[in-house]
Design a protein around this motif. Structure first.
Motif, mmCIF file in Angstrom:
data_model
loop_
_atom_site.group_PDB
_atom_site.id
_atom_site.type_symbol
_atom_site.label_atom_id
_atom_site.label_comp_id
_atom_site.label_asym_id
_atom_site.label_seq_id
_atom_site.Cartn_x
_atom_site.Cartn_y
_atom_site.Cartn_z
ATOM 1 N N THR A 51 0.813 -1.227 0.000
ATOM 2 C CA THR A 51 0.000 0.000 0.000
ATOM 3 C C THR A 51 0.839 1.267 0.000
ATOM 4 O O THR A 51 0.402 2.298 -0.478
ATOM 5 N N MET A 52 2.063 1.204 0.522
ATOM 6 C CA MET A 52 2.829 2.444 0.649
ATOM 7 C C MET A 52 3.848 2.660 -0.450
ATOM 8 O O MET A 52 4.524 3.691 -0.482
ATOM 9 N N GLY A 53 3.964 1.680 -1.327
ATOM 10 C CA GLY A 53 4.919 1.853 -2.418
ATOM 11 C C GLY A 53 6.337 1.538 -1.982
ATOM 12 O O GLY A 53 6.563 0.857 -0.984
ATOM 13 N N MET A 54 7.268 2.069 -2.748
ATOM 14 C CA MET A 54 8.679 1.758 -2.514
ATOM 15 C C MET A 54 9.151 2.363 -1.186
ATOM 16 O O MET A 54 8.976 3.549 -0.944
ATOM 17 N N ILE A 55 9.735 1.532 -0.346
ATOM 18 C CA ILE A 55 10.260 2.004 0.938
ATOM 19 C C ILE A 55 11.785 1.947 0.910
ATOM 20 O O ILE A 55 12.371 0.958 0.476
ATOM 21 N N SER A 56 12.397 3.016 1.375
ATOM 22 C CA SER A 56 13.862 3.102 1.329
ATOM 23 C C SER A 56 14.508 2.065 2.234
ATOM 24 O O SER A 56 14.080 1.867 3.367
ATOM 25 N N PRO A 57 15.576 1.416 1.736
ATOM 26 C CA PRO A 57 16.316 0.503 2.615
ATOM 27 C C PRO A 57 16.845 1.220 3.858
ATOM 28 O O PRO A 57 16.975 0.609 4.915
ATOM 29 N N ALA A 58 17.100 2.520 3.733
ATOM 30 C CA ALA A 58 17.564 3.268 4.912
ATOM 31 C C ALA A 58 16.510 3.211 6.017
ATOM 32 O O ALA A 58 16.838 3.321 7.194
ATOM 33 N N ALA A 59 15.243 3.025 5.640
ATOM 34 C CA ALA A 59 14.172 2.953 6.634
ATOM 35 C C ALA A 59 13.986 1.538 7.167
ATOM 36 O O ALA A 59 13.713 1.353 8.344
ATOM 37 N N PHE A 60 14.118 0.529 6.291
ATOM 38 C CA PHE A 60 13.777 -0.806 6.782
ATOM 39 C C PHE A 60 14.979 -1.676 7.152
ATOM 40 O O PHE A 60 14.829 -2.621 7.930
ATOM 41 N N ILE A 61 16.179 -1.359 6.651
ATOM 42 C CA ILE A 61 17.351 -2.166 7.044
ATOM 43 C C ILE A 61 17.582 -2.101 8.562
ATOM 44 O O ILE A 61 17.786 -3.137 9.197
#
Ligand code: C2E
Ligand code: MG
Ligand code: MG
Ligand code: MG
Length: 279
Positions: A68-78
């Motif tokens: 639903t939120m589209g592309m999420i930065s690896p900086a956010a999820f790593i």
């Protein structure tokens, strides 16, 4: 908010999400689903030899398109993946997927093509990173060790215990190369360069973005390049966006560049076309 592969590709919710505990919990919940439903893909960014423009290798960068939120930065999820331990399985997948893809490109295009993978310190230290399994995987793909570069950060070397040293040594014995990522932003201790066998230094993009003649960043880049070369290391500049930056880096003797000037990270099919067109 998630279109294209270039700049500004990530949804703008993420900087807010990653800051508070609720946002992180949501990312973690969704990460577990993403892993089970295989929502991750790898994109590949060319690393170019500055003097010739030749594509030397690619860095594999993980991409997550949230339903639903589209592309999420690896900086956010790593960081969330690191805290929860999910990073171990994720990093294992990145390594296997990137090397499988690289084997295809080596066969079809460049026989000396290299693939770079980012390895999180958490992943590197975990028992989950079984270097024997990685080496077996490379053998099965018929890939020599020197076709793979492992990108680590100063953070890993800073508290390197015996286990980390042994894994690094095992990689070295197998010919796998090591790049020091984001150089200059961590606790840059020059003793790392003496203690560990490193092949590449990647100058962080924060030094490249404001590069100009007679700037402090220019002085720092020049110093890093001279030092690296004296130690027998190659230098890659990250975040090269303009021809002016490229020219200054080339004049300073920098070996390789990576950045939007050459290409943003590309989906595998796009990278195949990029390779073919740059031959
Ligand atoms: P990194 O390893 O330093 O990767 C370089 C980052 O710079 C990438 O961001 C890339 O898209 C971006 N970049 C490339 N060219 C330019 C440019 O010209 N200008 C600017 N402003 N940026 C540019 P990305 O893909 O968002 O990744 C961010 C970080 O997340 C990476 O930094 C790396 O630390 C981490 N990461 C990405 N993929 C993985 C992975 O598979 N495993 C692990 N452990 N970490 C990863
Ligand atoms: Mg990297
Ligand atoms: Mg970097
Ligand atoms: Mg060396």
């Amino acid at each position: 908010a998630a279109k294209g592969n270039g700049r500004n590709q990530y949804c703008y919710f993420t900087p807010i999400m990653q800051q508070d505990a609720h946002g992180r919990r949501q990312i973690l919940r969704d990460l577990i689903v993403a892993r089970d439903q295989q929502q991750f893909v790898l994109h590949y960014q060319p690393v170019v030899e500055l003097a010739t423009g030749r594509v030397h290798k690619a860095e594999a960068l993980i991409r997550w398109t949230h339903p639903t939120m589209g592309m999420i930065s690896p900086a956010a999820f790593i960081p969330v993946a690191e805290d929860s331990g999910i990073i171990v399985g994720m990093g294992d997948w990145v390594f296997r997927q990137a090397t499988r893809q690289s084997a295809l490109w080596r066969t079809a295009h460049h026989h000396d093509f290299q693939i770079s993978v980012n390895v999180s310190p958490v992943q590197f230290m975990a028992e989950g990173l079984d270097h024997d399994e990685w080496l077996t995987h490379l053998q099965q793909l018929n890939l020599p060790g020197h076709s793979v570069v492992v990108e680590i950060t100063e953070r890993l070397l800073m508290d390197a215990n015996v286990d980390v040293r042994n894994k690094l040594l095992a990689f070295r014995d197998a010919g796998i190369q090591v790049a020091l990522d984001d150089f200059g932003t961590g606790y840059s201790s020059l003793s790392y360069l003496k203690k560990f066998d490193i092949d590449y230094i990647k100058i962080d993009q924060s030094f490249v973005s404001n590069l100009g003649p007679d700037t402090d960043d220019m002085a720092l880049c020049e110093a890093i390049i001279v030092m690296a070369h004296r130690l027998g290391l190659k230098v890659i500049a990250e975040g090269v966006e303009t021809e002016a930056q490229r020219d200054l880096l080339l004049r300073a003797g920098c070996d390789y560049g990576q950045g939007y000037l050459f290409s943003p990270p590309l989906a595998a099919e796009e990278f195949t076309a990029f390779l073919a067109s740059s031959e």
